[in-house]
Scaffold this active site. Sequence first.
Site, PDB file in Angstrom:
ATOM      1  N   SER A 147      60.872   8.785  88.762  1.00 21.88           N
ATOM      2  CA  SER A 147      62.072   9.472  88.279  1.00 21.88           C
ATOM      3  C   SER A 147      63.153   9.438  89.355  1.00 21.88           C
ATOM      4  O   SER A 147      62.850   9.441  90.559  1.00 21.88           O
ATOM      5  CB  SER A 147      61.756  10.921  87.928  1.00 21.88           C
ATOM      6  N   TYR A 160      58.184  18.838  89.909  1.00 23.68           N
ATOM      7  CA  TYR A 160      58.240  17.518  89.281  1.00 23.68           C
ATOM      8  C   TYR A 160      58.735  16.474  90.276  1.00 23.68           C
ATOM      9  O   TYR A 160      58.121  15.407  90.429  1.00 23.68           O
ATOM     10  CB  TYR A 160      59.166  17.581  88.065  1.00 23.68           C
ATOM     11  N   LYS A 164      56.696  13.128  91.842  1.00 25.34           N
ATOM     12  CA  LYS A 164      57.157  11.742  91.738  1.00 25.34           C
ATOM     13  C   LYS A 164      57.330  11.111  93.117  1.00 25.34           C
ATOM     14  O   LYS A 164      57.134   9.906  93.293  1.00 25.34           O
ATOM     15  CB  LYS A 164      58.458  11.687  90.940  1.00 25.34           C
ATOM     16  N   TYR A 205      72.475  21.740  73.459  1.00 25.70           N
ATOM     17  CA  TYR A 205      73.532  21.854  74.472  1.00 25.70           C
ATOM     18  C   TYR A 205      74.309  20.535  74.545  1.00 25.70           C
ATOM     19  O   TYR A 205      74.140  19.744  75.482  1.00 25.70           O
ATOM     20  CB  TYR A 205      72.936  22.188  75.832  1.00 25.70           C
TER      21      TYR A 205
END
Length: 255
Positions: A147, A160, A164, A205
């Site tokens: 990512s 997270y 990664k 959103y």
Amino acid sequence: MTGGAPRTALVTGAGRGIGRAIAEHLGRAGTVVAVHYGRDDASAAQTVKNVRAAGGEAFPVRAELTAPGAVDLLAAGVEDGLRERTGSTGLDILVNNAGIGCRADITTITREDLDRVFEINVKAPVFVVQRLLPLMRDGGRIVNVSSVANRIAHPHVLGYAMSKGALEAFSRSLAAQLGSRGITVNTVAPGLIETDLHRERMRAYPEDAAQAAAMTVFGRLGQADDVAGVVAFLASEEARWMTGERVETTGGAYL
């Protein structure tokens, strides 16, 4: 890699999103794809159908990566499926795509959060590679999906991003170790991709979606197929001189 025989692949987390798109791309090249998934039988069946429609062959392999014995269960399913369809258990391509998010910053993250995200995003790829490496043919390809969060500070997805970063360190070390066998190991690092995971939030959103699109040089959100094409290249013979590399697929965001 296998002469006149079809190439073979395992894509983890291939029931939907980027994993499904990767499986479809490999299918277009006539690859036999093991479609790994955790729980959703219907989604995995759809991926298998799509791969076959693209010109390849595919079969589903169910294994929840946090469950005891999951890696052995996954390997057994891959071996059985490949043997049935090709007469061999040889594996040419391994794509570690399965992963989860972890939306928390330093004030809110818990031990349980961190344990879970590292279990799936780091430990699972490590032990999947360890278990399946004896099946991999010389000249094979391993692609790990990371990512952009590993390069750009995103405090709200701290765990997270950390996971990664660990995955990318693993990729580089693995590339150095497997070079003698001609096996390449590369990492693809997507930005925000409009998958099922993000689509509901983007609809709820729209201003966030517009902002994310504006950050790319192309003025749109990334699609799963945008990432899958890069993975398919890294899995191909043409990428034989690339290893230990990190390839961002962000549409030019964060330049």
